[in-house]
Write an enzyme that holds these catalytic residues in place. Structure first.
Site, PDB file in Angstrom:
ATOM      1  CB  CYS A  42      -1.445  -1.994   7.873  1.00 61.75           C
ATOM      2  SG  CYS A  42      -1.255  -2.614   6.524  1.00 61.75           S
ATOM      3  CB  CYS A  47      -2.895  -3.225   4.092  1.00 57.20           C
ATOM      4  SG  CYS A  47      -1.956  -1.597   4.876  1.00 57.20           S
ATOM      5  CE  LYS A  50      -6.148  -2.068   0.326  1.00 56.17           C
ATOM      6  NZ  LYS A  50      -4.791  -1.064  -0.517  1.00 56.17           N
ATOM      7  CE1 TYR A 179      -4.102   3.378  -1.174  1.00 54.82           C
ATOM      8  CE2 TYR A 179      -3.332   5.296  -0.522  1.00 54.82           C
ATOM      9  CZ  TYR A 179      -3.648   4.026  -0.121  1.00 54.82           C
ATOM     10  OH  TYR A 179      -3.319   3.702   0.873  1.00 54.82           O
ATOM     11  CD  GLU A 442       4.534 -13.884 -23.459  1.00 56.23           C
ATOM     12  OE1 GLU A 442       5.579 -15.149 -23.543  1.00 56.23           O
ATOM     13  OE2 GLU A 442       3.528 -15.071 -23.224  1.00 56.23           O
TER      14      GLU A 442
HETATM   15  C1  LIG Z   1      -8.072   1.827   4.066  1.00 53.96           C
HETATM   16  C2  LIG Z   1      -6.448   1.785   3.248  1.00 53.96           C
HETATM   17  C3  LIG Z   1      -6.071   1.171   2.913  1.00 53.96           C
HETATM   18  C4  LIG Z   1      -4.451   1.161   2.768  1.00 53.96           C
HETATM   19  N1  LIG Z   1      -3.703   0.145   2.229  1.00 53.96           N
HETATM   20  C5  LIG Z   1      -3.104   0.215   1.877  1.00 53.96           C
HETATM   21  C6  LIG Z   1      -1.718  -0.746   1.385  1.00 53.96           C
HETATM   22  O1  LIG Z   1      -2.604  -1.825   0.386  1.00 53.96           O
HETATM   23  N2  LIG Z   1      -0.722  -1.064   1.284  1.00 53.96           N
HETATM   24  C7  LIG Z   1      -0.114  -0.411   2.008  1.00 53.96           C
HETATM   25  O2  LIG Z   1       0.701  -0.386   1.862  1.00 53.96           O
HETATM   26  N3  LIG Z   1      -0.108   0.732   3.013  1.00 53.96           N
HETATM   27  C8  LIG Z   1      -1.935   0.998   2.364  1.00 53.96           C
HETATM   28  N4  LIG Z   1      -2.986   1.793   3.666  1.00 53.96           N
HETATM   29  C9  LIG Z   1      -1.402   2.998   4.216  1.00 53.96           C
HETATM   30  C10 LIG Z   1      -1.122   1.506   5.836  1.00 53.96           C
HETATM   31  O3  LIG Z   1      -2.246   1.960   6.459  1.00 53.96           O
HETATM   32  C11 LIG Z   1      -0.422   2.932   6.160  1.00 53.96           C
HETATM   33  O4  LIG Z   1       1.495   3.467   5.458  1.00 53.96           O
HETATM   34  C12 LIG Z   1       0.389   2.462   7.359  1.00 53.96           C
HETATM   35  O5  LIG Z   1      -0.452   1.738   8.312  1.00 53.96           O
HETATM   36  C13 LIG Z   1       1.180   3.352   8.498  1.00 53.96           C
HETATM   37  O6  LIG Z   1       1.486   3.075   9.684  1.00 53.96           O
HETATM   38  P1  LIG Z   1       1.961   3.617  10.376  1.00 53.96           P
HETATM   39  O7  LIG Z   1       2.855   2.983  11.833  1.00 53.96           O
HETATM   40  O8  LIG Z   1       2.726   4.853  10.193  1.00 53.96           O
HETATM   41  O9  LIG Z   1       0.693   3.428  11.272  1.00 53.96           O
HETATM   42  P2  LIG Z   1      -0.904   3.237  11.009  1.00 53.96           P
HETATM   43  O10 LIG Z   1      -0.494   2.127  10.596  1.00 53.96           O
HETATM   44  O11 LIG Z   1      -1.814   4.153  11.714  1.00 53.96           O
HETATM   45  O12 LIG Z   1       0.016   2.904  12.894  1.00 53.96           O
HETATM   46  C14 LIG Z   1      -0.190   4.455  14.050  1.00 53.96           C
HETATM   47  C15 LIG Z   1      -1.566   3.574  15.347  1.00 53.96           C
HETATM   48  O13 LIG Z   1      -1.073   4.956  16.142  1.00 53.96           O
HETATM   49  C16 LIG Z   1      -2.417   4.824  17.046  1.00 53.96           C
HETATM   50  N5  LIG Z   1      -2.638   6.099  17.691  1.00 53.96           N
HETATM   51  C17 LIG Z   1      -2.886   7.075  17.204  1.00 53.96           C
HETATM   52  N6  LIG Z   1      -2.934   8.061  18.178  1.00 53.96           N
HETATM   53  C18 LIG Z   1      -2.475   7.445  19.374  1.00 53.96           C
HETATM   54  C19 LIG Z   1      -1.773   8.197  20.669  1.00 53.96           C
HETATM   55  N7  LIG Z   1      -2.292   9.503  20.625  1.00 53.96           N
HETATM   56  N8  LIG Z   1      -1.545   7.535  21.729  1.00 53.96           N
HETATM   57  C20 LIG Z   1      -1.703   5.818  21.533  1.00 53.96           C
HETATM   58  N9  LIG Z   1      -1.986   5.718  19.879  1.00 53.96           N
HETATM   59  C21 LIG Z   1      -2.226   6.303  19.125  1.00 53.96           C
HETATM   60  C22 LIG Z   1      -3.625   4.602  16.505  1.00 53.96           C
HETATM   61  O14 LIG Z   1      -4.515   3.928  16.904  1.00 53.96           O
HETATM   62  C23 LIG Z   1      -3.126   3.056  15.144  1.00 53.96           C
HETATM   63  O15 LIG Z   1      -3.182   2.219  15.748  1.00 53.96           O
HETATM   64  C24 LIG Z   1      -3.969   1.920   3.580  1.00 53.96           C
HETATM   65  C25 LIG Z   1      -4.682   2.599   4.220  1.00 53.96           C
HETATM   66  C26 LIG Z   1      -6.492   2.756   4.289  1.00 53.96           C
HETATM   67  C27 LIG Z   1      -6.736   3.662   5.496  1.00 53.96           C
END
Ligand SMILES: Cc1cc2nc3c(=O)[nH]c(=O)nc-3n(C[C@H](O)[C@H](O)[C@H](O)COP(=O)(O)OP(=O)(O)OC[C@H]3O[C@@H](n4cnc5c(N)ncnc54)[C@H](O)[C@@H]3O)c2cc1C
Length: 454
Positions: A42, A47, A50, A179, A442
């Protein structure tokens, strides 16, 4: 002591960071590992950057609307490098805040990849050290899917790279119908690229209300983005400094960039979950119960890696609920119903609750209220963009089941509409609210006529 930590969180994204902080503040000894950048999808490549690019792209329409309001805008010139670098500066600032907050809460961060050795042991891949924890939280999120096996796939990029492009593409082809595809089309088109979406389905935005989908199709084409449905890619080759894309229709298209936005898959590959015996579903998502507990008692999973509702506020809620349940001794099941969501297309969408089709399926008899109009702001500017508002109501109980809006500020409206849908308000209660004039919103409380035949 038997364990190095009470809790080891893998993944410092929206969900992982929240869970780690709350658990640590409740007194647990917590570590967190992040293989890319603290903040997760995010903050780093979802998010936040973007939305900043969407803000950047909106200036084009505003410049063109300005004339009707008496303004003469000089020769507006866009510089990609400035926008990109400013966005990245903001991303770095936010990532820094996330890191500081982890430290402040007493969480130990490891900035490297972590994998499971067994149900209680985590291996830090770069340093090779192994750490034991009483509980492990999988918060690894998801990653972009690519069109595996497509000849020339290596010439394409995913949303991850789109934020960092060296050069702004004059022509871009975006593959996908969700989206993310639509939002990037809005961004690139607004910033001046000739933009085309190619999607294998017959309509964009599967899962959204059908009227919204149809509206966005018309409005997206009106902006000048080319939509090519029921079509796939068969090949990408280099053509000098450009790319030559072959479509399943046999058409050849020359572009500067191909962006794949065909969905995301849960990041469980190579994580060692099999070694711990954690059950995954066919998509690779960790199977969890309402407390985010996996099939292995001491292993939990939250956010996108569970592929429930893949949105940031949901991952944060999941993480908070997990930490409250385990470390604050407040059992908190997660509730994924009536989660509002937005699509920052042109016009933007804000939506909450059931679409008409789903509502009819689950509730049988429903009433539909709909309004389609050109908002006041567009009258002077000559902008032809139209707004769509739609309410879906349960005929038996009069409860609001869904509110769907496509128009300026729709995401802002949907956040408030979500309060009403979540609270189970009836249409009568909704209508008893006096309109706020002059606004587009509204119209939401002024829809009295049912759509006949629905
Ligand atoms: C282009 C785009 C736009 C988006 N826009 C929106 C929006 O407008 N509104 C919204 O609500 N959501 C949006 N999302 C979705 C949102 O980003 C995700 O739902 C959210 O980030 C999920 O959070 P999370 O904690 O599950 O995972 P993430 O935020 O993906 O975090 C997971 C983390 O784990 C790390 N990781 C993975 N494997 C390992 C490992 N083995 N060891 C150590 N680290 C690891 C990754 O590097 C990452 O940093 C968007 C997503 C994208 C791709």
């Amino acid at each position: 002591m038997k364990y190095d930590y009470d809790l080891f969180v893998i993944g410092a994204g929206s969900g992982g960071v929240r869970a780690a902080r709350i658990a640590s503040l409740a007194g647990a000894r917590v570590a967190i590992a992040e293989e890319y950048r603290i903040g997760g999808t995010c903050v780093i490549r979802g998010c936040v950057p973007k939305k900043l690019l969407v803000y950047g792209a909106e200036f084009a329409q505003n410049f063109s609307d300005a004339k009707g309001f008496g303004w003469t805008v000089g020769n507006a010139v866009f510089d990609w490098a400035s926008l990109r670098d400013n966005v990245q500066k903001e991303v770095a600032r936010l990532s820094g805040i996330y890191t500081t907050n982890l430290h402040k809460a007493g969480v130990t961060p490891f900035e490297e990849r972590a994998e499971l050795v067994d149900a209680h042991t985590v291996k830090l891949v770069k340093s090779g050290s192994e750490l034991r924890a009483e509980r492990i939280l999988i918060a690894t999120g998801g990653a972009p899917q690519l069109l595996d096996g497509l000849p020339g796939l290596e010439f394409g990029i995913s949303s991850n790279e789109a934020f960092l492009l060296e050069k702004f593409p004059e022509r871009i082809l975006i593959v996908g119908g969700g989206y993310v595809a639509l939002e990037f089309a809005n961004i690139f088109h607004g910033l001046g690229a000739k933009t085309r979406i190619v999607h294998r389905g017959d309509r964009m935005l599967r899962g959204f209300d059908d009227d919204l989908r149809a509206h966005l199709h018309i409005e997206t084409e009106r902006t000048g983005v080319q939509l090519t449905m029921k079509t796939t890619l068969t090949k990408i080759t280099r053509a000098g400094s450009a790319l030559r894309v072959t479509l399943s229709t046999g058409e050849h298209v020359e572009v500067d960039q191909v962006l794949f936005a065909i969905g995301r898959h849960p990041s469980t590959h190579g994580l060692g979950l099999d070694r711990a015996g954690v059950k995954l579903d066919p998509s690779g998502a960790v199977v969890v119960d309402e407390y985010s507990q996996s099939s292995v008692e001491n292993i939990y999973a939250i956010g996108d890696v569970t592929n429930r509702v893949n949105l940031t506020p949901v991952a944060i809620r999941d993480g908070h609920a997990f930490a409250d349940t385990i470390y604050n001794k407040r059992p908190t099941p997660v509730d994924h119903r009536s989660v509002p969501s937005a699509v920052f297309g042109r016009p933007p969408i804000g939506t909450v609750g059931l679409g008409e089709g789903d509502a009819r399926h689950s509730h049988g008899e429903i009433d539909v209220y709909r309004s389609n109009f050109r908002p006041m702001r567009n009258m002077l500017s000559g902008n032809q963009e139209r707004t769509l508002m739609k309410l879906v109501v349960d005929r038996k109980t009069d409860k609001l089941l869904g509110v769907h809006i496509a128009g300026e500020d729709a995401p802002e409206m949907a956040q408030l509409a979500a309060v009403a849908v979540k609270a189970g308000l009836t249409k009568k209660q909704w209508d008893s609210t006096v309109a706020l004039h002059p606004t587009a919103a509204e119209e939401l409380v002024l829809m009295r006529e049912r759509v006949p035949g629905r």
